[in-house]
Write an enzyme that holds these catalytic residues in place. Structure first.
Site, PDB file in Angstrom:
ATOM      1  N   CYS A  79       0.837  -1.205   0.000  1.00 22.93           N
ATOM      2  CA  CYS A  79       0.000   0.000   0.000  1.00 22.93           C
ATOM      3  C   CYS A  79       0.873   1.257   0.000  1.00 22.93           C
ATOM      4  CB  CYS A  79      -0.987  -0.047   1.153  1.00 22.93           C
ATOM      5  SG  CYS A  79      -2.360   1.120   0.948  1.00 22.93           S
ATOM      6  N   HIS A  89      -3.577  -5.099   0.529  1.00 29.55           N
ATOM      7  CA  HIS A  89      -3.089  -5.490   1.853  1.00 29.55           C
ATOM      8  C   HIS A  89      -3.054  -7.008   1.999  1.00 29.55           C
ATOM      9  CE1 HIS A  89      -2.690  -1.653   4.034  1.00 29.55           C
ATOM     10  NE2 HIS A  89      -3.573  -1.222   3.143  1.00 29.55           N
ATOM     11  N   GLU A  97      -1.307  -8.706   3.973  1.00 26.89           N
ATOM     12  CA  GLU A  97      -1.099  -9.130   5.359  1.00 26.89           C
ATOM     13  C   GLU A  97      -2.396  -9.496   6.060  1.00 26.89           C
ATOM     14  OE1 GLU A  97      -2.159  -4.845   5.895  1.00 26.89           O
ATOM     15  OE2 GLU A  97      -1.034  -6.029   4.420  1.00 26.89           O
TER      16      GLU A  97
END
Length: 227
Positions: A110, A209, A211
């Site tokens: 990001c 994202h 993660e």
């Protein structure tokens, strides 16, 4: 030994126990867990603009999400909805440039993708709804936009993602000019979602994202490159 992956972090007010709104170096645990589950050893890096010496003990660098970059880094004036943290910018541009000079494996997430892009001479759109006419990339506060991306055949990101191209986005800025990087992924509206530097060992930026789902494809690739 597990490869040591440095993870950039915020400084923000935080509250725990009897302590309230203390300035705190922190990062969402999903980043740490994603690195650990991919076989790496996570080390959190607070902003420090004095030097980049810590890179000497790292095997890879993870540039995380966060606030907007100060537009002066790409020759623009701040627009009304741009919110930046200059101290974090200064520290992370120094780390990024030194990591690239050393050919250290780097994954940008990001804001981290935007940082890689600006470090490569690129520019950003400061507020995507003004450019695209919709808010699909950040549909509501704290709500990820979910969409499918498309990737350049034969690119690193295409090989990593395979048939599962679903991504989770949360950003209001995006890439206007990739600079010296190569755009290898796009959202349905044409916004760049992945950039790479094919000339380096491992330099990959993704606008989404990974993660939040602890995507072992991407974090595993960073850890593998750092071995």
């Amino acid at each position: 030994m597990r490869p040591i992956i440095g993870i950039t972090s915020y400084v923000a007010p935080a509250t725990w126990g009897v302590w309230h709104d203390l300035p705190t170096a922190l990062i969402p645990h999903d980043y740490v867990a994603a690195v650990r589950e991919a076989g790496g050893r996570a080390v959190i890096l607070p902003p420090d603009e004095q030097d980049a010496d810590v890179l000497g003990v790292l095997d890879g660098l993870l540039l995380t999400g966060g606030p907007d970059l100060e537009p002066g880094w790409y020759g623009a004036e701040p627009e009304p909805l741009t919110e930046s943290h200059p101290e974090r910018d200064a520290a992370e541009f120094l780390l990024t440039r030194r990591a690239l000079e050393a050919d250290l494996p780097v994954l940008g997430v990001c804001r981290g993708m935007q940082l890689l892009t600006v470090a490569a001479g690129g520019r950003l759109h400061q507020h995507l709804p003004d450019v695209l006419g919709h808010e699909a990339h950040r549909p509501a506060p704290g709500v990820y936009g979910r969409q499918d991306a498309r990737f350049e055949p034969g690119s690193r990101i295409a090989g990593l993602m395979g048939a599962d191209v679903a991504i989770h986005c949360y950003h209001h800025q995006g890439i206007a000019d990739p600079g010296k990087l190569t755009v290898t992924g796009w959202a349905a509206d044409g916004l760049p979602e992945a950039v790479e530097d094919p000339a380096r060992r491992f330099v990959l930026g993704v606008q989404w994202h990974p993660e939040v789902v602890r995507d072992r494809r991407l974090f595993g690739a960073l850890v593998a490159a750092a071995r």
